[in-house]
Design a protein around this motif. Structure first.
Motif, PDB file in Angstrom:
ATOM      1  N   HIS A  40       0.822  -1.210   0.000  1.00 26.49           N
ATOM      2  CA  HIS A  40       0.000   0.000   0.000  1.00 26.49           C
ATOM      3  C   HIS A  40       0.856   1.260   0.000  1.00 26.49           C
ATOM      4  O   HIS A  40       0.510   2.258  -0.636  1.00 26.49           O
ATOM      5  CB  HIS A  40      -0.954   0.010   1.185  1.00 26.49           C
ATOM      6  N   THR A  41       1.985   1.212   0.678  1.00 25.14           N
ATOM      7  CA  THR A  41       2.885   2.369   0.674  1.00 25.14           C
ATOM      8  C   THR A  41       3.481   2.556  -0.715  1.00 25.14           C
ATOM      9  O   THR A  41       3.539   3.683  -1.229  1.00 25.14           O
ATOM     10  CB  THR A  41       3.986   2.207   1.734  1.00 25.14           C
ATOM     11  N   ILE A  42       3.894   1.466  -1.332  1.00 27.27           N
ATOM     12  CA  ILE A  42       4.401   1.557  -2.702  1.00 27.27           C
ATOM     13  C   ILE A  42       3.303   2.068  -3.626  1.00 27.27           C
ATOM     14  O   ILE A  42       3.527   2.963  -4.446  1.00 27.27           O
ATOM     15  CB  ILE A  42       4.951   0.199  -3.173  1.00 27.27           C
ATOM     16  N   ARG A  43       2.104   1.517  -3.474  1.00 30.79           N
ATOM     17  CA  ARG A  43       0.964   1.937  -4.290  1.00 30.79           C
ATOM     18  C   ARG A  43       0.725   3.439  -4.184  1.00 30.79           C
ATOM     19  O   ARG A  43       0.450   4.110  -5.170  1.00 30.79           O
ATOM     20  CB  ARG A  43      -0.278   1.164  -3.840  1.00 30.79           C
ATOM     21  N   ASP A  44       0.865   3.976  -2.965  1.00 26.80           N
ATOM     22  CA  ASP A  44       0.631   5.407  -2.761  1.00 26.80           C
ATOM     23  C   ASP A  44       1.709   6.284  -3.392  1.00 26.80           C
ATOM     24  O   ASP A  44       1.551   7.498  -3.457  1.00 26.80           O
ATOM     25  CB  ASP A  44       0.512   5.717  -1.268  1.00 26.80           C
ATOM     26  N   SER A  45       2.795   5.673  -3.855  1.00 27.52           N
ATOM     27  CA  SER A  45       3.842   6.445  -4.521  1.00 27.52           C
ATOM     28  C   SER A  45       3.733   6.359  -6.047  1.00 27.52           C
ATOM     29  O   SER A  45       4.487   7.013  -6.757  1.00 27.52           O
ATOM     30  CB  SER A  45       5.227   5.966  -4.077  1.00 27.52           C
ATOM     31  N   LEU A  46       2.799   5.555  -6.534  1.00 27.93           N
ATOM     32  CA  LEU A  46       2.697   5.306  -7.971  1.00 27.93           C
ATOM     33  C   LEU A  46       1.539   6.068  -8.609  1.00 27.93           C
ATOM     34  O   LEU A  46       0.556   6.388  -7.939  1.00 27.93           O
ATOM     35  CB  LEU A  46       2.488   3.808  -8.221  1.00 27.93           C
ATOM     36  N   THR A  47       1.673   6.295  -9.905  1.00 22.77           N
ATOM     37  CA  THR A  47       0.540   6.805 -10.670  1.00 22.77           C
ATOM     38  C   THR A  47      -0.412   5.632 -10.884  1.00 22.77           C
ATOM     39  O   THR A  47      -0.058   4.468 -10.665  1.00 22.77           O
ATOM     40  CB  THR A  47       0.983   7.354 -12.031  1.00 22.77           C
ATOM     41  N   TYR A  48      -1.611   5.925 -11.354  1.00 20.76           N
ATOM     42  CA  TYR A  48      -2.565   4.844 -11.602  1.00 20.76           C
ATOM     43  C   TYR A  48      -2.075   3.906 -12.704  1.00 20.76           C
ATOM     44  O   TYR A  48      -2.272   2.689 -12.617  1.00 20.76           O
ATOM     45  CB  TYR A  48      -3.949   5.403 -11.941  1.00 20.76           C
ATOM     46  N   SER A  49      -1.413   4.433 -13.720  1.00 20.02           N
ATOM     47  CA  SER A  49      -0.910   3.558 -14.785  1.00 20.02           C
ATOM     48  C   SER A  49       0.244   2.682 -14.280  1.00 20.02           C
ATOM     49  O   SER A  49       0.363   1.525 -14.676  1.00 20.02           O
ATOM     50  CB  SER A  49      -0.495   4.362 -16.016  1.00 20.02           C
ATOM     51  N   GLN A  50       1.076   3.216 -13.396  1.00 20.67           N
ATOM     52  CA  GLN A  50       2.145   2.406 -12.809  1.00 20.67           C
ATOM     53  C   GLN A  50       1.548   1.314 -11.914  1.00 20.67           C
ATOM     54  O   GLN A  50       2.030   0.177 -11.917  1.00 20.67           O
ATOM     55  CB  GLN A  50       3.102   3.285 -11.998  1.00 20.67           C
ATOM     56  N   SER A  51       0.499   1.659 -11.170  1.00 17.58           N
ATOM     57  CA  SER A  51      -0.179   0.652 -10.345  1.00 17.58           C
ATOM     58  C   SER A  51      -0.762  -0.449 -11.216  1.00 17.58           C
ATOM     59  O   SER A  51      -0.660  -1.632 -10.879  1.00 17.58           O
ATOM     60  CB  SER A  51      -1.302   1.291  -9.516  1.00 17.58           C
ATOM     61  N   ALA A  52      -1.368  -0.060 -12.325  1.00 19.20           N
ATOM     62  CA  ALA A  52      -1.944  -1.054 -13.242  1.00 19.20           C
ATOM     63  C   ALA A  52      -0.863  -2.000 -13.753  1.00 19.20           C
ATOM     64  O   ALA A  52      -1.081  -3.216 -13.855  1.00 19.20           O
ATOM     65  CB  ALA A  52      -2.642  -0.359 -14.401  1.00 19.20           C
ATOM     66  N   GLU A  53       0.306  -1.457 -14.053  1.00 14.43           N
ATOM     67  CA  GLU A  53       1.424  -2.283 -14.531  1.00 14.43           C
ATOM     68  C   GLU A  53       1.869  -3.272 -13.445  1.00 14.43           C
ATOM     69  O   GLU A  53       2.094  -4.452 -13.731  1.00 14.43           O
ATOM     70  CB  GLU A  53       2.599  -1.377 -14.925  1.00 14.43           C
TER      71      GLU A  53
END
Length: 146
Positions: A40-53
């Motif tokens: 979740h911490t990593i997720r909060d540092s990503l854009t939505y497209s990076q999260s999708a990847e």
């Protein structure tokens, strides 16, 4: 609704079980929560497209952990160094009633072991969304944690 970490642990190709064994944690619930705090911490540092990847690469059962409690309107974290990551994971953990991290040194070790094991499944360090300094520090620290 809470996640059934016992069920996930039997279906996630041993990721949660490996983290549990490596960190000497006695239950799937705590190990699963630890994975969640880190993801979740990593997720909060990503854009939505990076999260999708990243989601595309995660094992199916870890996808459930990744997307749980996701608030789509959040401020994006800037993780430039390992100490930033550790600080943010600890802050994330402190926002929950049931904390799984206790002390900065043990939190650092738990985060590194979690990322090291996740890296076996996802090759998380191969993604270009980590800042170069953070990626270098993580690679070095994960090797030392082995």
């Amino acid at each position: 609704m809470d996640i059934n970490y016992d069920k996930l642990a039997t279906n996630d190709n041993s990721c949660i079980d490996n983290i549990k064994q490596e960190l000497n944690i006695d239950c799937n619930y705590k190990a699963g929560k630890l994975v969640g705090r880190v993801l979740h911490t990593i997720r909060d540092s990503l854009t939505y497209s990076q999260s999708a990847e990243l989601i595309q690469k995660l094992p199916d059962d870890l996808k459930i952990i990744y997307v749980s409690d996701w608030k789509l309107n959040h401020r994006q974290l800037r993780l430039k160094h390992l100490d930033n990551l550790v600080e943010e994971v600890i802050k994330n953990d402190q926002r929950h009633a049931q904390q799984v991290l206790h002390g900065e040194v043990s939190a650092l070790y738990a985060i590194l072991i979690t990322l090291k094991i996740l890296n076996r499944y996802v090759d998380i360090l191969a993604f270009d969304f980590f800042n170069y300094s953070l990626k270098r520090e993580l690679a070095e620290a994960m090797t030392e944690a082995a």
